[in-house]
Design a protein around this motif. Structure first.
Motif, PDB file in Angstrom:
ATOM      1  N   CYS B 253       0.832  -1.212   0.000  1.00  0.00           N
ATOM      2  CA  CYS B 253       0.000   0.000   0.000  1.00  0.00           C
ATOM      3  C   CYS B 253       0.859   1.251   0.000  1.00  0.00           C
ATOM      4  O   CYS B 253       1.813   1.351   0.762  1.00  0.00           O
ATOM      5  N   VAL B 255      -0.044   5.251   0.437  1.00  0.00           N
ATOM      6  CA  VAL B 255      -1.163   6.136   0.744  1.00  0.00           C
ATOM      7  C   VAL B 255      -0.603   7.460   1.262  1.00  0.00           C
ATOM      8  O   VAL B 255       0.504   7.493   1.807  1.00  0.00           O
ATOM      9  N   THR B 264      -7.114   2.244   4.663  1.00  0.00           N
ATOM     10  CA  THR B 264      -6.878   1.417   3.475  1.00  0.00           C
ATOM     11  C   THR B 264      -6.533  -0.011   3.886  1.00  0.00           C
ATOM     12  O   THR B 264      -7.053  -0.978   3.329  1.00  0.00           O
ATOM     13  N   ASN B 309      -3.493   4.618  -2.997  1.00  0.00           N
ATOM     14  CA  ASN B 309      -4.719   5.315  -2.634  1.00  0.00           C
ATOM     15  C   ASN B 309      -4.348   6.738  -2.232  1.00  0.00           C
ATOM     16  O   ASN B 309      -3.887   6.985  -1.121  1.00  0.00           O
ATOM     17  N   MET B 366     -12.293   4.207  -3.446  1.00  0.00           N
ATOM     18  CA  MET B 366     -11.438   3.494  -2.510  1.00  0.00           C
ATOM     19  C   MET B 366     -11.797   2.003  -2.488  1.00  0.00           C
ATOM     20  O   MET B 366     -10.912   1.151  -2.434  1.00  0.00           O
ATOM     21  N   VAL B 370      -9.039  -1.034  -3.665  1.00  0.00           N
ATOM     22  CA  VAL B 370      -8.700  -2.101  -2.722  1.00  0.00           C
ATOM     23  C   VAL B 370      -9.083  -3.476  -3.288  1.00  0.00           C
ATOM     24  O   VAL B 370      -8.294  -4.424  -3.269  1.00  0.00           O
TER      25      VAL B 370
END
Lengths: 290, 386
Positions: B253, B255, B264, B309, B366, B370
């Motif tokens: 991830c 972010v 997230t 994200n 979002m 994911v």
């Protein structure tokens, strides 16, 4: 209308000549915030975004009648900047600066006691009353004037939630980022109290995260004092214990600060707690009077 | 930042808090030499950033230098809560008449430092607080006066009935408060603070945690950072201003913002996936930061897909997009990448990705970013297995 800031707020920018300070001053002016000037020691006489720069907060207040201050001063000098604003009798101060030493904030809190000043932050995105006053670093265009009050410990997660609301056609009265540090000036309960008393706010969204017990304290406060519907989400249920998750305050230690405890306390207080961060918008949509 | 016991002990000694003779060693041979220098019975203690060292076999008594080297050999082989033992402290052993707990930490609710003391020391203080809260003495420190000598004595007297013992403990407590103030500690703790057979009060352990936000004005403490306490990748993240925590999943991830980064991870778990890390690229994100973030994430061989994200505020989506294109080209990255760019300069960012020959899967919400990330990680795994 909303809480903390509105169209009558005259905003002073402390640290206005710095990289972040000057950039965000322009963004705030663009949004329509009434920026009346800024402060940087020894830089009086300069201008940023057409606004006058003063040496001290006292000078700036005398010249402009500023009644709120937003701080973009680097960490070593942030506590001093807050205390200067307090001593100048500034009613409302938002400190955006990330990385202020905790012991400095202990001293700041001591200086705030018995003063007229309310502090927001540090390490926060600031506060916005859509369409009236943006005091901080949040992207202005995602907001929509309306009646949902938003309060959060996180910056970008707040943007995510506000964006969901706006896309669903639900406007916000005021969005307040209280910050992710262990010591902050304004807590959930303070903002909840203001939203409860604000006639323009009908529904409240509260975004918490792991660490500390502020959400539990807020749950207690809600059950006793808040009549308006509250929707909440707690970030960090998947975080491993003992690890600091970015925010200095976001750490689960010694069995306290866990997401599940916060969810349980809020649920007991009658708060509707979202399971995922992406369903907050639709949950609020179900509560807002048409 | 956590300090090791031997580092905390040195700070205590510099502030004249009574400590036992001790030295630090990296090999059993060094342990033997130190034990011989100290003479008599010694205690060998693993220096790791983890509690429960005693229970894990990381603290052993030895009656002579050869035995000290022998127990050290075993301790050096231990992994305590995942931490390998690279150093041990060899200390003079002491007769213990009583054990107490003295510490100073932050009370978030009161927004002040709090002194916590208990006559029941040597064990987990959180357990004492939970089971027998009446055995805990708490005192909030007024920041404008600091902890006064009179307050310190009053607190010490509530722990020790003997006047002479209380006086010694009060002096130690005042010094702890001085260290807390001067060194930006978020926790400073002596557990146990002992009274020996001659009636002398001595700090037998030292736990010191420094507030990371205070490190910029504590350059001498920054030098004490243990290079083994973080991986190469964690160090790289810290030096570039990224917050990174490695986890054990396979969905990487990237972010911006700590709250959104946690959310997230939470959402990945909710949809049945497993996050490989927490990573916050911070506010003002240059393309270079994105490159570093990808290098760090891909150093973890468990990672099968990468999710971006990004909710642009100060962070600009075009900067992130440039960083992604750069990183994929330079790093010859073949992992599937899913990107959600929204907020400041989102149009520009999406265009940069679309116009490049870099293959990324775009996502709008979002939920979508994911779910795609989990799906692609699974596909990648299956492809690798077949």
């Amino acid at each position: 209308m909303g809480i903390l800031v509105g169209k009558d707020t005259k905003v002073l920018v402390q640290g206005i000549t710095g990289r972040d300070g000057s950039f965000h001053t322009e963004k705030m002016v663009e949004y329509g915030t009434n920026i009346v000037g800024g402060v940087t020691p020894k830089k009086a006489g300069q201008e940023v975004a057409g606004k006058p720069v003063f040496n001290t907060v006292k000078d700036a207040v005398a010249a402009t009648g500023a009644n709120a201050s937003v701080i973009y001063v680097p960490p070593p000098f942030a506590a001093g900047a807050i205390i200067e604003a307090v001593e100048a009798g500034m009613p409302f101060v938002a400190c955006i600066t990330e990385g202020v030493p905790v012991s400095d904030m202990v001293n700041v809190w001591d200086a705030l006691k018995g003063s007229e000043t309310r502090l927001l932050g540090p390490n926060c995105p600031g506060v916005i009353t859509p369409g009236e006053c943006k005091m901080g670093i949040m992207p202005g265009h995602i907001h929509l004037p309306g009646n949902v009050g938003v309060v959060s410990r996180s910056g970008t997660l707040t943007y995510e939630v506000v964006d969901q609301l706006t896309r669903a056609g639900i406007g916000q009265s005021t969005c307040v980022g209280i910050g992710g540090d262990p010591i902050i000036g304004t807590k959930f309960v303070d903002v909840l109290d203001l939203f409860e008393k604000d006639p323009h706010t009908t529904t409240i969204v509260m975004i918490g995260e792991i660490g500390g017990t502020d959400e539990e304290v807020a749950a207690e406060f809600i059950s006793k004092n808040v009549t308006k519907p509250v929707v909440s989400f707690i970030a960090g249920s998947s975080a491993p214990p003992g690890q600091k998750m970015g925010h200095a305050g976001a750490i689960v230690s010694g069995g306290s600060g866990k997401a599940e405890d916060k969810v349980e306390a809020l649920t007991k207080a009658g708060v509707k707690v979202a399971v995922t961060p992406t369903e907050i918008g639709s949950m609020v949509a179900g509560l807002v009077p048409a | 930042m956590n300090l090791h016991e031997y580092q905390g002990r040195e700070i205590f000694a510099a502030y004249d808090i009574p400590v036992l003779r001790a030295e630090v060693a990296s090999t059993p041979d060094e342990v033997r030499e130190i034990a011989a220098r100290i003479g008599g019975t010694v205690v060998v203690k693993a220096q790791v950033h983890a509690g429960g060292r005693g229970k894990a076999g990381g603290v052993k008594l030895a009656e002579n230098p050869d035995q000290a080297a022998e127990v050290a050999k075993a301790i050096f082989k231990l992994k305590i809560k995942g931490w390998p033992v690279k150093k041990v402290m060899v200390a003079e052993a002491s007769e213990i008449a009583s054990e107490a707990y003295f510490g100073i930490t932050l009370d978030r609710e009161a927004r002040r430092n709090v002194v916590i003391c208990s006559a029941a020391g040597g064990i987990d203080i959180e357990e004492v607080a939970a089971k027998t809260p009446d055995k805990i003495v708490r005192h909030l420190v007024n920041p404008s006066t600091g902890l006064t000598d009179a307050e310190a004595l009053d607190i010490a007297k509530r722990v020790y009935s003997d006047e002479k013992t209380a006086q010694q403990a009060a002096v130690i407590l005042s010094k702890l408060a001085k260290i807390a103030k001067e060194k930006d500690t978020s926790l400073i703790e002596i557990n146990p603070l002992i009274v020996d057979e001659t009636g002398k009060v001595i700090a037998l352990d030292a736990k010191v945690v420094i507030d990371d936000n205070g490190l910029f004005r504590q350059p001498e403490l920054e030098k004490l950072r243990d290079p083994d306490s973080e991986t190469k990748w964690e160090r790289m993240a810290r030096e570039k201003g990224l917050s990174y925590v490695k986890l054990d999943g396979d969905v990487g991830c990237v972010v911006n913002g700590a709250g959104l980064a946690m959310a997230t991870m939470d959402l990945i778990k909710y949809y049945g996936g497993n996050p490989a890390n927490f990573l916050d690229i911070g506010g003002s994100s240059s393309p270079g930061k994105v490159l570093t973030a990808m290098q760090i994430i891909l150093a973890d061989k468990n990672v099968k897909s990468i999710v971006f994200n990004i909710f642009g505020g100060i962070t600009r989506c075009d900067d992130v997009a440039r960083g992604i294109v750069d990183a994929v080209k330079k790093g010859k990255i073949e992992h599937p990448i899913v990107v959600r760019l929204t907020g400041t300069n989102e149009e520009e960012g999406r265009k940069i990705l679309a116009d490049s020959d870099v293959k990324v899967t775009p996502a709008v919400t979002m939920d979508e970013v994911v779910q795609q990330g989990i799906r692609l990680a699974l596909q990648n795994k299956i492809a690798a297995a077949s």
